[in-house]
Write a protein that holds these residues in place. Structure first.
Motif, PDB file in Angstrom:
ATOM      1  N   THR A  77       0.852  -1.181   0.000  1.00 51.24           N
ATOM      2  CA  THR A  77       0.000   0.000   0.000  1.00 51.24           C
ATOM      3  C   THR A  77       0.896   1.241   0.000  1.00 51.24           C
ATOM      4  O   THR A  77       2.111   1.150   0.161  1.00 51.24           O
ATOM      5  CB  THR A  77      -0.927   0.021   1.228  1.00 51.24           C
ATOM      6  N   GLY A  78       0.274   2.402  -0.167  1.00 46.59           N
ATOM      7  CA  GLY A  78       1.066   3.630  -0.221  1.00 46.59           C
ATOM      8  C   GLY A  78       2.004   3.617  -1.412  1.00 46.59           C
ATOM      9  O   GLY A  78       1.657   3.149  -2.497  1.00 46.59           O
ATOM     10  N   LEU A  79       3.218   4.105  -1.213  1.00 47.11           N
ATOM     11  CA  LEU A  79       4.201   4.107  -2.299  1.00 47.11           C
ATOM     12  C   LEU A  79       4.581   2.705  -2.718  1.00 47.11           C
ATOM     13  O   LEU A  79       5.004   2.482  -3.866  1.00 47.11           O
ATOM     14  CB  LEU A  79       5.456   4.874  -1.863  1.00 47.11           C
ATOM     15  N   TRP A  80       4.423   1.750  -1.810  1.00 47.09           N
ATOM     16  CA  TRP A  80       4.806   0.362  -2.085  1.00 47.09           C
ATOM     17  C   TRP A  80       3.854  -0.318  -3.068  1.00 47.09           C
ATOM     18  O   TRP A  80       4.124  -1.419  -3.528  1.00 47.09           O
ATOM     19  CB  TRP A  80       4.871  -0.424  -0.774  1.00 47.09           C
ATOM     20  N   ARG A  81       2.786   0.364  -3.411  1.00 49.16           N
ATOM     21  CA  ARG A  81       1.871  -0.147  -4.434  1.00 49.16           C
ATOM     22  C   ARG A  81       2.437   0.084  -5.825  1.00 49.16           C
ATOM     23  O   ARG A  81       2.098  -0.622  -6.775  1.00 49.16           O
ATOM     24  CB  ARG A  81       0.517   0.557  -4.296  1.00 49.16           C
ATOM     25  N   TYR A  82       3.328   1.081  -5.953  1.00 50.54           N
ATOM     26  CA  TYR A  82       3.838   1.478  -7.263  1.00 50.54           C
ATOM     27  C   TYR A  82       5.272   1.009  -7.531  1.00 50.54           C
ATOM     28  O   TYR A  82       5.686   0.957  -8.683  1.00 50.54           O
ATOM     29  CB  TYR A  82       3.772   3.000  -7.385  1.00 50.54           C
ATOM     30  N   THR A  83       5.983   0.690  -6.508  1.00 51.26           N
ATOM     31  CA  THR A  83       7.336   0.139  -6.643  1.00 51.26           C
ATOM     32  C   THR A  83       7.628  -0.731  -5.424  1.00 51.26           C
ATOM     33  O   THR A  83       7.215  -0.398  -4.303  1.00 51.26           O
ATOM     34  CB  THR A  83       8.406   1.241  -6.759  1.00 51.26           C
TER      35      THR A  83
END
Length: 259
Positions: free
Chosen positions: A176-182
């Motif tokens: 989730t958060g930025l960890w959803r995109y990288t």
């Protein structure tokens, strides 16, 4: 310029030997990771003190110190909570046995010192040549890129820390958060901010100093970052396999759908 490069190399060697000496009574080579960020602030200060005063040298000291201290506090906090040596160094200690303290001086501390010297080329070039030209649009671009990278790294670290502190997250994957995109927003942010520092150093005309951020990016993607962390994570977190299929390894992008 050559004198500053040589002096910074010697200063880094002394710095890393001191950190190595600290690791001996602690029996924990992980302390090298805590002092990695502050090492760059140290180099920026040394380079600035050896160079004619300039706004660019001061800017590099301020930016690098802000990043280095934040990283040291983050890694140091994690290090205190774990109360054990990182698995990488535990494996090396098991391999070398009683010889590890001496071996670690060269294979951990001085090796990191050599990498630190190369990555910090923008700091050294920017200080040594900074008085030759005023700050301008290229420097501003570098500051914007640096700030974007620092924010990405800090937010990614904070999000992961909150996730790991939640008992319900045990064995699960942060996505989730930025960890959803990288899969590694903190590493991406780290690389991005170093390209920002590289641009500031290169604004003096020393384009060769971009070797520093190039090396940092290579290390984060191929050596000590993404590749090393993901080497066995799927075995510890089964959900990670699907996460890998959906999510970019480094550069952020919208997640794809599972096939």
């Amino acid at each position: 310029m050559t004198g500053i490069l040589a002096t910074c190399a010697a200063a880094i060697a002394v710095y890393m030997v001191a950190v190595w000496a600290l690791s001996l009574p602690l029996r924990d080579a992980s302390i090298a990771d805590v002092f990695w960020g502050p090492g760059f602030a140290f180099v920026a200060i040394v380079a600035a003190s050896l160079s004619p005063p300039s706004a660019r040298a001061t800017l590099l000291v301020v930016l690098t110190s802000a990043w280095g201290m934040r990283l040291a506090l983050h890694i140091g906090s994690r290090w205190r909570k774990k109360k054990e040596e990182d698995r990488r160094y535990q494996a090396m200690r098991a391999t070398w046995g009683d010889r590890f303290p001496v071996v670690s001086l060269f294979t951990v501390f001085l090796l990191q010192g050599a990498l630190l010297w190369v990555v910090s080329l923008p700091l050294q070039a920017g200080a040594a040549l900074g008085a030759g030209s005023p700050l301008g649009p290229i420097d501003l671009l570098g500051v914007v890129i640096f700030a974007s990278g620092l924010a990405f790294e800090a937010v990614g670290d904070a999000q992961l820390s909150r996730f790991l502190a939640d008992p319900a997250s045990r064995g699960r994957v942060m996505e989730t958060g930025l960890w959803r995109y990288t899969r590694h927003p903190n590493y991406f942010g780290d690389a991005l901010l170093w390209w920002g520092l590289g641009i500031i150093g290169a604004a003096t005309g020393a384009w060769w100093c971009l070797l520093g951020p190039a090396l940092m990016t290579f290390l984060l993607v191929r050596v000590s970052g993404v590749s090393l962390l993901e080497k066995d994570i799927a075995g510890r977190r089964p959900e990670y396999v699907a996460y890998v299929r959906r999510t970019s390894a480094f550069v952020p992008r919208p997640p794809s759908r599972d096939p």
